[in-house]
Design an enzyme around this catalytic site. Structure first.
Site, PDB file in Angstrom:
ATOM      1  N   THR A 142       0.827  -1.266   0.030  1.00 28.13           N
ATOM      2  CA  THR A 142      -0.119   0.040  -0.043  1.00 28.13           C
ATOM      3  C   THR A 142       0.731   1.317   0.244  1.00 28.13           C
ATOM      4  OG1 THR A 142      -1.409   1.433   1.427  1.00 28.13           O
ATOM      5  CG2 THR A 142      -0.304  -0.255   2.460  1.00 28.13           C
ATOM      6  N   GLU A 193       0.275   3.592   1.982  1.00 30.75           N
ATOM      7  CA  GLU A 193       0.401   4.053   3.299  1.00 30.75           C
ATOM      8  C   GLU A 193       1.559   3.868   3.777  1.00 30.75           C
ATOM      9  OE1 GLU A 193      -1.756   5.113   5.972  1.00 30.75           O
ATOM     10  OE2 GLU A 193      -2.502   6.242   4.181  1.00 30.75           O
ATOM     11  N   TYR A 235      -1.270   0.298  10.884  1.00 28.28           N
ATOM     12  CA  TYR A 235      -1.595  -0.230   9.628  1.00 28.28           C
ATOM     13  C   TYR A 235      -0.487  -0.177   8.622  1.00 28.28           C
ATOM     14  CZ  TYR A 235      -3.598  -0.917   5.010  1.00 28.28           C
ATOM     15  OH  TYR A 235      -3.836  -1.214   3.436  1.00 28.28           O
ATOM     16  N   LYS A 265       1.992  -3.476   7.216  1.00 28.02           N
ATOM     17  CA  LYS A 265       1.996  -3.629   5.774  1.00 28.02           C
ATOM     18  C   LYS A 265       3.464  -3.412   5.107  1.00 28.02           C
ATOM     19  CE  LYS A 265      -2.130  -4.196   3.883  1.00 28.02           C
ATOM     20  NZ  LYS A 265      -2.464  -5.392   2.845  1.00 28.02           N
TER      21      LYS A 265
HETATM   22  P1  NAP Z   1     -11.332  -4.705   2.084  1.00 29.04           P
HETATM   23  O1  NAP Z   1     -12.605  -4.413   1.378  1.00 29.04           O
HETATM   24  O2  NAP Z   1     -11.299  -4.287   3.611  1.00 29.04           O
HETATM   25  O3  NAP Z   1     -11.366  -6.533   2.271  1.00 29.04           O
HETATM   26  C1  NAP Z   1     -10.407  -7.049   3.025  1.00 29.04           C
HETATM   27  C2  NAP Z   1     -10.749  -8.314   3.222  1.00 29.04           C
HETATM   28  O4  NAP Z   1      -9.693  -9.263   4.159  1.00 29.04           O
HETATM   29  C3  NAP Z   1     -12.112  -8.871   3.494  1.00 29.04           C
HETATM   30  O5  NAP Z   1     -12.483  -9.874   2.651  1.00 29.04           O
HETATM   31  C4  NAP Z   1     -11.969  -9.510   4.966  1.00 29.04           C
HETATM   32  O6  NAP Z   1     -13.019 -10.458   5.379  1.00 29.04           O
HETATM   33  C5  NAP Z   1     -10.647 -10.059   4.802  1.00 29.04           C
HETATM   34  N1  NAP Z   1      -9.997 -10.330   6.338  1.00 29.04           N
HETATM   35  C6  NAP Z   1      -9.878  -9.323   7.264  1.00 29.04           C
HETATM   36  N2  NAP Z   1      -9.480  -9.992   7.901  1.00 29.04           N
HETATM   37  C7  NAP Z   1      -9.064 -11.137   8.052  1.00 29.04           C
HETATM   38  C8  NAP Z   1      -8.554 -12.284   9.004  1.00 29.04           C
HETATM   39  N3  NAP Z   1      -8.129 -12.371   9.968  1.00 29.04           N
HETATM   40  N4  NAP Z   1      -8.419 -13.689   7.868  1.00 29.04           N
HETATM   41  C9  NAP Z   1      -8.790 -13.531   6.761  1.00 29.04           C
HETATM   42  N5  NAP Z   1      -9.293 -12.788   6.043  1.00 29.04           N
HETATM   43  C10 NAP Z   1      -9.474 -11.271   6.508  1.00 29.04           C
HETATM   44  O7  NAP Z   1     -10.139  -4.316   1.410  1.00 29.04           O
HETATM   45  P2  NAP Z   1      -9.915  -3.870   0.040  1.00 29.04           P
HETATM   46  O8  NAP Z   1     -10.082  -2.608  -0.233  1.00 29.04           O
HETATM   47  O9  NAP Z   1     -10.309  -5.022  -0.789  1.00 29.04           O
HETATM   48  O10 NAP Z   1      -8.356  -4.069  -0.121  1.00 29.04           O
HETATM   49  C11 NAP Z   1      -7.749  -5.373  -0.454  1.00 29.04           C
HETATM   50  C12 NAP Z   1      -6.258  -5.348   0.167  1.00 29.04           C
HETATM   51  O11 NAP Z   1      -5.455  -4.264  -0.572  1.00 29.04           O
HETATM   52  C13 NAP Z   1      -6.156  -5.210   1.628  1.00 29.04           C
HETATM   53  O12 NAP Z   1      -4.921  -5.956   1.984  1.00 29.04           O
HETATM   54  C14 NAP Z   1      -5.537  -3.611   1.821  1.00 29.04           C
HETATM   55  O13 NAP Z   1      -4.953  -3.511   2.780  1.00 29.04           O
HETATM   56  C15 NAP Z   1      -4.837  -3.304   0.441  1.00 29.04           C
HETATM   57  N6  NAP Z   1      -4.997  -2.197  -0.231  1.00 29.04           N
HETATM   58  C16 NAP Z   1      -6.200  -1.589  -0.504  1.00 29.04           C
HETATM   59  C17 NAP Z   1      -5.953  -0.375  -1.126  1.00 29.04           C
HETATM   60  C18 NAP Z   1      -7.472   0.339  -1.478  1.00 29.04           C
HETATM   61  O14 NAP Z   1      -7.209   1.620  -1.488  1.00 29.04           O
HETATM   62  N7  NAP Z   1      -8.558  -0.338  -1.684  1.00 29.04           N
HETATM   63  C19 NAP Z   1      -4.898   0.075  -1.462  1.00 29.04           C
HETATM   64  C20 NAP Z   1      -3.761  -0.423  -1.131  1.00 29.04           C
HETATM   65  C21 NAP Z   1      -3.730  -1.647  -0.432  1.00 29.04           C
HETATM   66  P3  NAP Z   1     -14.399 -10.075   5.946  1.00 29.04           P
HETATM   67  O15 NAP Z   1     -15.318  -9.494   4.671  1.00 29.04           O
HETATM   68  O16 NAP Z   1     -14.887 -11.117   6.419  1.00 29.04           O
HETATM   69  O17 NAP Z   1     -14.170  -8.803   6.793  1.00 29.04           O
HETATM   70  N1  GDD Z   2     -12.325   7.334   6.653  1.00 26.33           N
HETATM   71  C1  GDD Z   2     -12.534   8.617   6.614  1.00 26.33           C
HETATM   72  N2  GDD Z   2     -13.593   9.220   7.212  1.00 26.33           N
HETATM   73  N3  GDD Z   2     -11.363   9.419   6.182  1.00 26.33           N
HETATM   74  C2  GDD Z   2     -11.597  10.784   6.270  1.00 26.33           C
HETATM   75  C3  GDD Z   2     -12.611  11.327   6.939  1.00 26.33           C
HETATM   76  C4  GDD Z   2     -13.770  10.513   7.444  1.00 26.33           C
HETATM   77  O1  GDD Z   2     -14.636  10.970   8.014  1.00 26.33           O
HETATM   78  N4  GDD Z   2     -12.505  12.680   6.806  1.00 26.33           N
HETATM   79  C5  GDD Z   2     -11.279  12.885   6.349  1.00 26.33           C
HETATM   80  N5  GDD Z   2     -10.879  11.698   5.815  1.00 26.33           N
HETATM   81  C6  GDD Z   2      -9.381  11.586   5.185  1.00 26.33           C
HETATM   82  C7  GDD Z   2      -8.467  10.650   6.047  1.00 26.33           C
HETATM   83  O2  GDD Z   2      -7.853  11.424   7.224  1.00 26.33           O
HETATM   84  C8  GDD Z   2      -7.518  10.285   4.862  1.00 26.33           C
HETATM   85  O3  GDD Z   2      -6.582  11.294   4.750  1.00 26.33           O
HETATM   86  C9  GDD Z   2      -8.218  10.487   3.616  1.00 26.33           C
HETATM   87  O4  GDD Z   2      -9.578  10.995   4.273  1.00 26.33           O
HETATM   88  C10 GDD Z   2      -8.546   8.826   3.176  1.00 26.33           C
HETATM   89  O5  GDD Z   2      -9.191   7.998   4.147  1.00 26.33           O
HETATM   90  P1  GDD Z   2      -9.446   6.894   3.859  1.00 26.33           P
HETATM   91  O6  GDD Z   2     -10.654   6.909   2.553  1.00 26.33           O
HETATM   92  O7  GDD Z   2     -10.227   6.201   5.159  1.00 26.33           O
HETATM   93  O8  GDD Z   2      -8.510   5.879   3.097  1.00 26.33           O
HETATM   94  P2  GDD Z   2      -6.928   5.824   3.630  1.00 26.33           P
HETATM   95  O9  GDD Z   2      -6.150   6.630   2.805  1.00 26.33           O
HETATM   96  O10 GDD Z   2      -6.696   6.157   5.018  1.00 26.33           O
HETATM   97  O11 GDD Z   2      -6.429   4.245   3.520  1.00 26.33           O
HETATM   98  C11 GDD Z   2      -6.935   3.691   2.105  1.00 26.33           C
HETATM   99  O12 GDD Z   2      -6.167   3.643   1.322  1.00 26.33           O
HETATM  100  C12 GDD Z   2      -4.765   2.957   1.787  1.00 26.33           C
HETATM  101  C13 GDD Z   2      -3.810   3.275   0.486  1.00 26.33           C
HETATM  102  O13 GDD Z   2      -3.374   4.487   0.530  1.00 26.33           O
HETATM  103  C14 GDD Z   2      -7.467   2.138   2.667  1.00 26.33           C
HETATM  104  O14 GDD Z   2      -7.911   1.555   1.663  1.00 26.33           O
HETATM  105  C15 GDD Z   2      -6.057   1.509   2.991  1.00 26.33           C
HETATM  106  O15 GDD Z   2      -6.318  -0.242   3.384  1.00 26.33           O
HETATM  107  C16 GDD Z   2      -4.996   1.622   1.661  1.00 26.33           C
HETATM  108  O16 GDD Z   2      -3.719   0.922   2.059  1.00 26.33           O
END
Ligand code: NAP
Ligand code: GDD
Length: 323
Positions: free
Chosen positions: A126, A128, A150, A154
């Site tokens: 990520t 992050e 987190y 990661k």
């Molecule tokens: P998500 O919607 O939160 O999905 C997370 C998945 O992990 C869900 O299927 C959840 O299962 C499962 N999980 C959580 N704890 C677990 C455990 N202890 N054992 C087995 N499964 C578990 O996340 P996503 O947005 O699809 O992201 C997928 C991956 O990419 C994550 O690793 C995230 O950190 C990474 N990532 C995401 C982003 C982004 O912007 N979306 C960016 C960079 C990296 P349940 O449904 O049962 O909770």
């Molecule tokens: N969630 C949330 N809720 N975020 C807020 C809010 C609020 O009410 N108000 C402002 N924010 C700001 C957060 O402080 C952050 O700077 C930004 O919006 C994005 O927050 P999120 O959407 O929660 O995502 P993230 O950037 O912290 O994390 C996501 O992206 C990562 C990749 O850069 C997640 O998907 C992570 O799992 C992923 O790794």
């Protein structure tokens, strides 16, 4: 020959898009699913693939169950998407986050090393990990500086993936993905929180929207585009690390404007700032450089932020209307 894939985190946003992509390519898709007391397969139903997946019980914190899933699925490819992925929650559950997002990766890599060393491995790393950014635009050579439990967990997952590649010659790749969203995004993440609220406000079901730091900037793309990059990484002869991003960064404030505009509202009339949503340490800005992914994988984002937010708004307007 039919290829076998194992996806951890298959019930999450990316898991649902990736499962569909792999099924469309003719893979047999296995999903590691953790035990939950309520339904966790709604995204797979939305994608129309729930019945096409072989489900394997397991939890990333439980090395035995991860090992069993690898043996049972005999995978050509493993995509490790499982994580406690909500940054804000990682300060409340730092240990669980460390075990699942960090040590869990070792459980999977060890199972592959011992029982299936030919298997290709994808780690969901990520942006992050860049946290307090050390370069204006982040690429594969930018030093890391995580800002949350987190991000720290990661970073462990990323380096153990690199280490197993170098130590045991595994085909293990790490995708350093910037934020990606979709109508299947969890409601706690800011884009879905905003599109859901804008739809509710428009339909008279909510009065205002409380947010934290709306000056934060993110490089937002579409999850459907990003899972293609994951797959492409595992089709290369050589494993490697890749940044996947759009190369455009936008404030949360501007993202709100786009969403509310789409339904004819001015976000300024509804958004309230609430200190409860500020984080103990913030990642103020992320901006990725996807040049290597483009050069080596031939990958480019297809969806701009405006299109993405409109797609999410349309889906939330329909869903809220049915409630
Ligand atoms: P998500 O919607 O939160 O999905 C997370 C998945 O992990 C869900 O299927 C959840 O299962 C499962 N999980 C959580 N704890 C677990 C455990 N202890 N054992 C087995 N499964 C578990 O996340 P996503 O947005 O699809 O992201 C997928 C991956 O990419 C994550 O690793 C995230 O950190 C990474 N990532 C995401 C982003 C982004 O912007 N979306 C960016 C960079 C990296 P349940 O449904 O049962 O909770
Ligand atoms: N969630 C949330 N809720 N975020 C807020 C809010 C609020 O009410 N108000 C402002 N924010 C700001 C957060 O402080 C952050 O700077 C930004 O919006 C994005 O927050 P999120 O959407 O929660 O995502 P993230 O950037 O912290 O994390 C996501 O992206 C990562 C990749 O850069 C997640 O998907 C992570 O799992 C992923 O790794």
């Amino acid at each position: 020959m039919t290829k076998s894939a194992l996806i951890t985190g298959i019930t999450g946003q990316d898991g649902a898009y990736l499962a569909k992509l792999l099924l469309d390519k003719g893979y047999k898709v296995h999903g590691l699913v953790a035990r939950r007391s309520s339904d966790s397969r709604w995204r797979l139903r939305e994608m129309g693939v729930e019945a096409d997946i072989v489900y394997l019980d397991g939890d990333m914190a439980d090395a035995c169950s991860v090992q069993r899933a690898v043996i049972k699925s005999a995978p050509d490819e493993v995509y490790n998407l499982a994580a406690q992925s909500f940054v804000a929650a990682s300060w409340d559950q730092p240990v669980t986050t460390g075990i699942v997002d960090g040590l869990g990766v070792t459980h999977l890599l060890e199972a592959i090393r011992q029982f299936s060393p030919h298997t290709r491995f994808y780690q969901a790393s990520t942006s992050e990990m860049f946290g307090l950014i050390q370069a204006e635009q982040q690429d594969e050579n930018t030093p890391f500086y995580p800002r949350s439990p987190y991000g720290v967990a990661k970073l462990y997952g990323h380096w153990i993936t690199v280490n197993y590649r170098e130590s045991f010659n595994l085909h293990a790749s790490s995708g350093i993905l910037f934020n990606h969203e979709s109508p299947l995004r969890g409601i706690e993440f800011v884009t879905r929180k905003v599109t859901d609220a804008a739809a509710r406000i428009k339909q008279g079901k909510q009065q205002e929207l409380a947010l934290g730091n709306i000056d934060a900037k993110r490089d937002w793309g579409f999850a459907g585009d990003y899972v293609e990059a994951m797959w492409l990484m595992l089709q290369q002869d050589k494993p490697d690390d890749f940044v996947v991003a759009t190369g455009v960064t936008t404030t949360v404030r501007e993202m709100c404007r786009i969403a509310f505009d789409h339904v004819g509202l001015n976000y300024r009339d509804y958004v309230k700032i609430d200190p409860a949503f500020f984080r103990p340490a913030e990642v103020e800005v992320l901006l990725g450089n996807p040049a290597k992914a483009q050069r080596v994988l031939g990958w480019k984002p297809k969806t701009d932020l405006d299109t993405l937010i409109r797609m999410m708004m349309d889906a939330d307007m329909k869903r809220v209307a049915k409630e």
